[in-house]
Design an enzyme around this catalytic site. Structure first.
Site, mmCIF file in Angstrom:
data_model
loop_
_atom_site.group_PDB
_atom_site.id
_atom_site.type_symbol
_atom_site.label_atom_id
_atom_site.label_comp_id
_atom_site.label_asym_id
_atom_site.label_seq_id
_atom_site.Cartn_x
_atom_site.Cartn_y
_atom_site.Cartn_z
ATOM 1 N N TYR A 40 0.803 -1.281 -0.049
ATOM 2 C CA TYR A 40 -0.023 0.117 0.165
ATOM 3 C C TYR A 40 0.846 1.401 -0.121
ATOM 4 C CZ TYR A 40 -3.775 2.872 2.047
ATOM 5 O OH TYR A 40 -4.747 3.745 2.234
ATOM 6 N N LYS A 65 0.895 4.078 -2.756
ATOM 7 C CA LYS A 65 0.303 5.531 -2.449
ATOM 8 C C LYS A 65 1.266 6.616 -2.569
ATOM 9 C CE LYS A 65 -3.852 4.837 -0.948
ATOM 10 N NZ LYS A 65 -4.968 5.519 -2.181
HETATM 11 P P1 NAI Z 1 -13.676 2.710 2.032
HETATM 12 O O1 NAI Z 1 -13.619 1.158 1.761
HETATM 13 O O2 NAI Z 1 -14.973 3.188 2.752
HETATM 14 O O3 NAI Z 1 -13.961 3.094 0.331
HETATM 15 C C1 NAI Z 1 -13.206 2.576 -0.869
HETATM 16 C C2 NAI Z 1 -14.143 2.410 -2.112
HETATM 17 O O4 NAI Z 1 -13.503 1.924 -3.182
HETATM 18 C C3 NAI Z 1 -14.942 1.000 -1.628
HETATM 19 O O5 NAI Z 1 -16.519 1.334 -1.808
HETATM 20 C C4 NAI Z 1 -14.734 0.129 -2.434
HETATM 21 O O6 NAI Z 1 -15.755 -0.673 -2.887
HETATM 22 C C5 NAI Z 1 -14.169 1.041 -3.600
HETATM 23 N N1 NAI Z 1 -13.228 0.056 -4.557
HETATM 24 C C6 NAI Z 1 -12.307 -0.887 -4.186
HETATM 25 N N2 NAI Z 1 -11.659 -1.269 -5.438
HETATM 26 C C7 NAI Z 1 -12.318 -0.780 -6.363
HETATM 27 C C8 NAI Z 1 -12.099 -0.945 -7.607
HETATM 28 N N3 NAI Z 1 -11.131 -1.731 -8.193
HETATM 29 N N4 NAI Z 1 -12.830 -0.308 -8.576
HETATM 30 C C9 NAI Z 1 -13.646 0.608 -8.121
HETATM 31 N N5 NAI Z 1 -13.866 0.740 -6.888
HETATM 32 C C10 NAI Z 1 -13.219 -0.098 -5.754
HETATM 33 O O7 NAI Z 1 -12.459 3.417 2.126
HETATM 34 P P2 NAI Z 1 -12.062 4.830 2.578
HETATM 35 O O8 NAI Z 1 -11.317 4.926 3.856
HETATM 36 O O9 NAI Z 1 -13.155 5.763 2.343
HETATM 37 O O10 NAI Z 1 -10.767 5.009 1.315
HETATM 38 C C11 NAI Z 1 -10.916 5.859 0.184
HETATM 39 C C12 NAI Z 1 -9.433 6.193 -0.374
HETATM 40 O O11 NAI Z 1 -8.723 6.809 0.698
HETATM 41 C C13 NAI Z 1 -8.643 4.868 -0.566
HETATM 42 O O12 NAI Z 1 -7.969 5.133 -1.585
HETATM 43 C C14 NAI Z 1 -7.807 4.833 0.535
HETATM 44 O O13 NAI Z 1 -6.686 4.230 0.380
HETATM 45 C C15 NAI Z 1 -7.530 6.430 1.047
HETATM 46 N N6 NAI Z 1 -7.238 6.625 2.473
HETATM 47 C C16 NAI Z 1 -8.068 6.389 3.444
HETATM 48 C C17 NAI Z 1 -7.507 6.716 4.701
HETATM 49 C C18 NAI Z 1 -8.588 6.700 5.669
HETATM 50 O O14 NAI Z 1 -7.915 6.823 6.855
HETATM 51 N N7 NAI Z 1 -9.639 6.169 5.596
HETATM 52 C C19 NAI Z 1 -6.070 7.201 4.963
HETATM 53 C C20 NAI Z 1 -5.527 7.193 3.814
HETATM 54 C C21 NAI Z 1 -5.748 6.915 2.569
#
Ligand code: NAI
Length: 306
Positions: A163, A167
């Site tokens: 990751y 990232k």
């Molecule tokens: P989340 O799991 O709530 O949302 C991520 C969404 O991406 C999910 O709905 C999932 O179905 C979708 N997804 C996954 N693989 C996919 C694909 N191949 N094609 C289309 N959609 C896909 O997680 P969150 O926390 O909202 O994450 C959003 C972004 O923020 C991610 O890139 C995560 O790595 C990043 N992030 C989040 C942090 C946090 O504290 N929540 C910290 C640092 C980064």
């Protein structure tokens, strides 16, 4: 019209079925954008898929009077997602690369599949959607692209080698796209958010999660994707009500004359100069380093743009 209106703008938000992406999509729609709500709908580890996840957010947007269409393709198939924007709304102005999953394990235990899936979804997925949108943004002389990085990429984090690599790779991509896109009106920035979501609910205690509403990240995403924003190639940390910008810091370093012996002993003798940040510089491009080396060597190190 508010200066942060997205009226007549078409916005793709990937991974918009949950967490941060959902919050971004709702806010762009509230501000008048036509939104492609993309989400594969699988688990937090990238298993399975379901159209109902993106459909649900589209219903929410429409219920509030907004305009949106659901798309359930994986970000690895960016051309399909961009085609969905073109078929439904005729253009694409903004790409918010947000979709993501986790496959955490210590490096020792990491499988090839854990490594490559994370690289594919985060890095190649963001490439794929952005690359498909790029020609349309270039042709219209306008575009905004947002990459979603992570503190794990910037600083490292135990159990997240895959990751972290993906990232920080995203910010490398963003910086080059900012250079290439600038003359065509395309701006590309990176955010490293922190928010309560299904990806963090198992690693953060409830009291911490309570303060980290994803809605506290969205204003920065909206700002960086707005017409008003002049930033490009920048990276910001954001979450829990804090928004902050990061930049590179470079020590003044040590210059070694070419005509004196430069070996490890000579280097070690001046290590203090290499690592001291007294009078540090903040380079904003590859040219800064080339200029210093060029002056030191008496060689013109300027590289003409291709
Ligand atoms: P989340 O799991 O709530 O949302 C991520 C969404 O991406 C999910 O709905 C999932 O179905 C979708 N997804 C996954 N693989 C996919 C694909 N191949 N094609 C289309 N959609 C896909 O997680 P969150 O926390 O909202 O994450 C959003 C972004 O923020 C991610 O890139 C995560 O790595 C990043 N992030 C989040 C942090 C946090 O504290 N929540 C910290 C640092 C980064």
């Amino acid at each position: 019209m508010s200066s942060y209106s997205f009226e007549n703008r078409v916005v793709i938000v990937t991974g918009a079925g949950n967490g941060l992406g959902r919050s971004h999509a709702l806010e762009f729609a509230r501000r008048g954008a036509k939104v492609v709500v993309n989400d594969l709908g699988g688990s937090g580890r990238g298993e399975g898929e379901s159209k109902s996840v993106s459909d649900r957010v589209v219903e929410e947007i429409r219920g509030a009077g907004g305009t949106a269409v659901a798309n359930a393709d994986s970000v690895e198939q960016g051309d399909k997602i961009v085609q969905c924007a073109l078929d439904n709304f005729g253009r694409v102005d903004v790409v918010v690369n947000n979709a993501g999953i986790l496959r955490d394990s210590s490096f020792q235990k990491m499988t090839d599949e854990d490594w490559s899936l994370i690289l594919r979804v985060h890095l190649t997925g963001s490439y794929s959607v952005t690359h498909a949108a790029w020609p349309y943004m270039r042709a219209q002389g306008y575009g905004r692209v947002l990459m979603t990085s992570s503190g794990a990429g910037i600083y490292g984090n135990f159990g997240q080698a895959n990751y972290s690599a993906a990232k920080l790779g995203l910010h490398g991509l963003a910086q080059t796209l900012a250079i290439e896109g600038g003359p065509r009106g395309i701006q590309v920035n990176t955010i490293a958010p922190i928010a309560a979501s299904r990806l963090t609910e198992t690693v953060m205690p409830p009291a911490m999660l309570a303060g980290l509403n994803p809605d506290l990240v969205t204003p920065l995403a909206v700002y960086l994707c707005s017409e008003n924003c002049a930033e490009s190639g920048q990276i910001f940390e954001v979450g829990g009500g804090w928004v902050t910008r990061l930049r590179w810091e470079q020590s003044r370093g040590a210059l070694f004359d070419a005509d004196t012996r430069f070996d490890v002993e000579a280097l070690a003798a001046r290590w203090q100069e290499v690592q001291s940040f007294e009078g540090a510089m903040h380079p904003d491009g590859i040219g800064n380093t080339l200029q210093i080396v060029g002056e030191h060597l008496g060689i013109d190190m300027e590289i003409a743009p291709q």
